[in-house]
Scaffold this motif. Sequence first.
Motif, PDB file in Angstrom:
ATOM      1  N   VAL A 194      16.595  13.952  36.251  1.00 49.09           N
ATOM      2  CA  VAL A 194      17.847  14.609  36.617  1.00 49.09           C
ATOM      3  C   VAL A 194      18.832  13.600  37.202  1.00 49.09           C
ATOM      4  CG1 VAL A 194      18.883  16.260  38.243  1.00 49.09           C
ATOM      5  CG2 VAL A 194      16.900  16.920  36.901  1.00 49.09           C
ATOM      6  N   LEU A 195      18.356  12.729  38.084  1.00 47.22           N
ATOM      7  CA  LEU A 195      19.237  11.724  38.686  1.00 47.22           C
ATOM      8  C   LEU A 195      19.793  10.761  37.644  1.00 47.22           C
ATOM      9  CD1 LEU A 195      17.304  10.938  41.996  1.00 47.22           C
ATOM     10  CD2 LEU A 195      19.401  12.276  41.718  1.00 47.22           C
ATOM     11  N   VAL A 196      18.950  10.330  36.709  1.00 44.23           N
ATOM     12  CA  VAL A 196      19.422   9.433  35.644  1.00 44.23           C
ATOM     13  C   VAL A 196      20.443  10.147  34.767  1.00 44.23           C
ATOM     14  CG1 VAL A 196      18.703   8.257  33.513  1.00 44.23           C
ATOM     15  CG2 VAL A 196      17.391   7.950  35.611  1.00 44.23           C
ATOM     16  N   THR A 197      20.181  11.410  34.442  1.00 42.64           N
ATOM     17  CA  THR A 197      21.111  12.179  33.623  1.00 42.64           C
ATOM     18  C   THR A 197      22.458  12.327  34.319  1.00 42.64           C
ATOM     19  OG1 THR A 197      19.283  13.398  32.610  1.00 42.64           O
ATOM     20  CG2 THR A 197      21.469  14.392  32.464  1.00 42.64           C
ATOM     21  N   LEU A 198      22.439  12.661  35.598  1.00 44.03           N
ATOM     22  CA  LEU A 198      23.691  12.809  36.340  1.00 44.03           C
ATOM     23  C   LEU A 198      24.433  11.486  36.454  1.00 44.03           C
ATOM     24  CD1 LEU A 198      22.602  15.268  39.164  1.00 44.03           C
ATOM     25  CD2 LEU A 198      24.031  15.760  37.173  1.00 44.03           C
ATOM     26  N   TRP A 199      23.700  10.400  36.685  1.00 41.33           N
ATOM     27  CA  TRP A 199      24.313   9.080  36.797  1.00 41.33           C
ATOM     28  C   TRP A 199      24.977   8.681  35.477  1.00 41.33           C
ATOM     29  CZ3 TRP A 199      22.718   4.112  34.865  1.00 41.33           C
ATOM     30  CH2 TRP A 199      23.428   3.046  35.416  1.00 41.33           C
ATOM     31  N   ALA A 211      29.864   8.061  32.533  1.00 46.76           N
ATOM     32  CA  ALA A 211      30.111   8.091  31.081  1.00 46.76           C
ATOM     33  C   ALA A 211      29.481   6.878  30.386  1.00 46.76           C
ATOM     34  CB  ALA A 211      31.598   8.179  30.777  1.00 46.76           C
ATOM     35  N   ILE A 212      28.219   6.657  30.697  1.00 43.11           N
ATOM     36  CA  ILE A 212      27.471   5.537  30.138  1.00 43.11           C
ATOM     37  C   ILE A 212      26.530   6.066  29.056  1.00 43.11           C
ATOM     38  CG2 ILE A 212      25.795   3.724  30.656  1.00 43.11           C
ATOM     39  CD1 ILE A 212      26.831   3.783  33.550  1.00 43.11           C
ATOM     40  N   THR A 213      26.398   5.316  27.978  1.00 46.24           N
ATOM     41  CA  THR A 213      25.402   5.663  26.959  1.00 46.24           C
ATOM     42  C   THR A 213      24.198   4.744  27.132  1.00 46.24           C
ATOM     43  OG1 THR A 213      26.427   4.168  25.374  1.00 46.24           O
ATOM     44  CG2 THR A 213      27.107   6.477  25.307  1.00 46.24           C
ATOM     45  N   TRP A 214      23.034   5.321  26.929  1.00 43.32           N
ATOM     46  CA  TRP A 214      21.791   4.567  27.063  1.00 43.32           C
ATOM     47  C   TRP A 214      20.959   4.859  25.826  1.00 43.32           C
ATOM     48  CZ3 TRP A 214      17.116   6.534  30.184  1.00 43.32           C
ATOM     49  CH2 TRP A 214      16.089   5.592  30.170  1.00 43.32           C
ATOM     50  N   SER A 215      20.568   3.822  25.117  1.00 43.35           N
ATOM     51  CA  SER A 215      19.841   4.025  23.861  1.00 43.35           C
ATOM     52  C   SER A 215      18.446   4.608  24.081  1.00 43.35           C
ATOM     53  CB  SER A 215      19.745   2.706  23.095  1.00 43.35           C
ATOM     54  OG  SER A 215      19.037   1.748  23.863  1.00 43.35           O
ATOM     55  N   GLY A 216      17.879   4.436  25.253  1.00 42.26           N
ATOM     56  CA  GLY A 216      16.550   4.954  25.537  1.00 42.26           C
ATOM     57  C   GLY A 216      16.530   6.353  26.130  1.00 42.26           C
ATOM     58  N   TYR A 217      17.697   6.992  26.225  1.00 41.45           N
ATOM     59  CA  TYR A 217      17.767   8.313  26.867  1.00 41.45           C
ATOM     60  C   TYR A 217      16.999   9.372  26.076  1.00 41.45           C
ATOM     61  CZ  TYR A 217      19.557  12.495  29.081  1.00 41.45           C
ATOM     62  OH  TYR A 217      19.646  13.689  29.736  1.00 41.45           O
ATOM     63  N   GLU A 218      17.061   9.303  24.760  1.00 41.37           N
ATOM     64  CA  GLU A 218      16.347  10.284  23.939  1.00 41.37           C
ATOM     65  C   GLU A 218      14.838  10.180  24.164  1.00 41.37           C
ATOM     66  OE1 GLU A 218      15.763  11.514  19.252  1.00 41.37           O
ATOM     67  OE2 GLU A 218      17.287  10.065  19.819  1.00 41.37           O
ATOM     68  N   SER A 219      14.316   8.972  24.225  1.00 39.48           N
ATOM     69  CA  SER A 219      12.890   8.780  24.487  1.00 39.48           C
ATOM     70  C   SER A 219      12.516   9.241  25.883  1.00 39.48           C
ATOM     71  CB  SER A 219      12.520   7.304  24.331  1.00 39.48           C
ATOM     72  OG  SER A 219      12.789   6.869  23.027  1.00 39.48           O
ATOM     73  N   CYS A 220      13.376   8.967  26.841  1.00 42.70           N
ATOM     74  CA  CYS A 220      13.135   9.405  28.219  1.00 42.70           C
ATOM     75  C   CYS A 220      13.094  10.925  28.298  1.00 42.70           C
ATOM     76  CB  CYS A 220      14.218   8.847  29.138  1.00 42.70           C
ATOM     77  SG  CYS A 220      14.080   9.350  30.852  1.00 42.70           S
ATOM     78  N   LEU A 265      12.496  13.055  25.807  1.00 40.08           N
ATOM     79  CA  LEU A 265      11.325  13.532  25.078  1.00 40.08           C
ATOM     80  C   LEU A 265      10.060  13.380  25.915  1.00 40.08           C
ATOM     81  CD1 LEU A 265      10.245  14.668  22.427  1.00 40.08           C
ATOM     82  CD2 LEU A 265       9.984  12.323  21.624  1.00 40.08           C
ATOM     83  N   GLY A 266       9.934  12.273  26.623  1.00 42.52           N
ATOM     84  CA  GLY A 266       8.790  12.086  27.522  1.00 42.52           C
ATOM     85  C   GLY A 266       8.777  13.093  28.649  1.00 42.52           C
ATOM     86  N   MET A 267       9.936  13.415  29.192  1.00 40.55           N
ATOM     87  CA  MET A 267      10.022  14.395  30.279  1.00 40.55           C
ATOM     88  C   MET A 267       9.629  15.781  29.788  1.00 40.55           C
ATOM     89  SD  MET A 267      10.639  14.431  33.413  1.00 40.55           S
ATOM     90  CE  MET A 267       9.780  15.853  33.997  1.00 40.55           C
ATOM     91  N   VAL A 268      10.109  16.168  28.614  1.00 42.29           N
ATOM     92  CA  VAL A 268       9.751  17.468  28.050  1.00 42.29           C
ATOM     93  C   VAL A 268       8.252  17.529  27.773  1.00 42.29           C
ATOM     94  CG1 VAL A 268      10.045  18.951  26.011  1.00 42.29           C
ATOM     95  CG2 VAL A 268      12.029  17.934  27.114  1.00 42.29           C
ATOM     96  N   THR A 269       7.691  16.446  27.255  1.00 44.89           N
ATOM     97  CA  THR A 269       6.260  16.393  26.995  1.00 44.89           C
ATOM     98  C   THR A 269       5.464  16.533  28.279  1.00 44.89           C
ATOM     99  OG1 THR A 269       6.671  14.950  25.107  1.00 44.89           O
ATOM    100  CG2 THR A 269       4.427  15.018  25.954  1.00 44.89           C
ATOM    101  N   LEU A 270       5.880  15.843  29.323  1.00 43.33           N
ATOM    102  CA  LEU A 270       5.195  15.935  30.611  1.00 43.33           C
ATOM    103  C   LEU A 270       5.234  17.360  31.157  1.00 43.33           C
ATOM    104  CD1 LEU A 270       3.789  14.525  33.008  1.00 43.33           C
ATOM    105  CD2 LEU A 270       6.057  14.086  33.931  1.00 43.33           C
ATOM    106  N   LEU A 271       6.377  18.015  31.053  1.00 41.24           N
ATOM    107  CA  LEU A 271       6.484  19.393  31.529  1.00 41.24           C
ATOM    108  C   LEU A 271       5.621  20.339  30.703  1.00 41.24           C
ATOM    109  CD1 LEU A 271      10.271  19.627  32.388  1.00 41.24           C
ATOM    110  CD2 LEU A 271       8.354  19.491  33.966  1.00 41.24           C
ATOM    111  N   LEU A 272       5.569  20.150  29.380  1.00 39.03           N
ATOM    112  CA  LEU A 272       4.728  21.008  28.543  1.00 39.03           C
ATOM    113  C   LEU A 272       3.240  20.802  28.839  1.00 39.03           C
ATOM    114  CD1 LEU A 272       6.562  20.830  25.102  1.00 39.03           C
ATOM    115  CD2 LEU A 272       6.448  22.766  26.694  1.00 39.03           C
ATOM    116  N   VAL A 273       2.845  19.569  29.084  1.00 37.63           N
ATOM    117  CA  VAL A 273       1.453  19.298  29.445  1.00 37.63           C
ATOM    118  C   VAL A 273       1.104  19.963  30.773  1.00 37.63           C
ATOM    119  CG1 VAL A 273      -0.121  17.457  30.169  1.00 37.63           C
ATOM    120  CG2 VAL A 273       1.224  17.194  28.097  1.00 37.63           C
ATOM    121  N   GLN A 274       2.007  19.902  31.738  1.00 36.53           N
ATOM    122  CA  GLN A 274       1.752  20.540  33.032  1.00 36.53           C
ATOM    123  C   GLN A 274       1.664  22.052  32.891  1.00 36.53           C
ATOM    124  OE1 GLN A 274       0.924  19.441  36.136  1.00 36.53           O
ATOM    125  NE2 GLN A 274       0.582  17.606  34.934  1.00 36.53           N
ATOM    126  N   LEU A 275       2.536  22.652  32.075  1.00 40.04           N
ATOM    127  CA  LEU A 275       2.459  24.096  31.852  1.00 40.04           C
ATOM    128  C   LEU A 275       1.156  24.483  31.168  1.00 40.04           C
ATOM    129  CD1 LEU A 275       6.106  24.931  30.764  1.00 40.04           C
ATOM    130  CD2 LEU A 275       4.972  25.589  32.886  1.00 40.04           C
TER     131      LEU A 275
END
Length: 81
Positions: free
Chosen positions: A30-35, A40-49, A51-61
């Motif tokens: 969330v902090l990285v997304t808000l930053w 207004a910065i683009t980060w090429s690794g944001y999609e991977s980040c 996807l990893g966050m969604v995967t972590l949340l699905l594993v926890q659920l």
Amino acid sequence: MRKLLNMLKKDDNAYSVGRICAVIGFIVWVLVTLWLAFFAITWSGYESCTLGMVTLLLVQLGNKAIETRMFKVKSEERNDE
């Protein structure tokens, strides 16, 4: 605040490392997304980040679903002889 801390426990005496890592990871995401959005910065690794966050949340659920009582073996069904 006590309810939030109790949600991180896997039993009365111990905290769940997976739940703590998921909460910390979500806060960082969330902090990285808000930053990135604020400056207004683009980060090429944001999609991977993300996807990893969604995967972590699905594993926890999924882990939480497995730990619920409906999936546990009842004490009468065990062979603890």
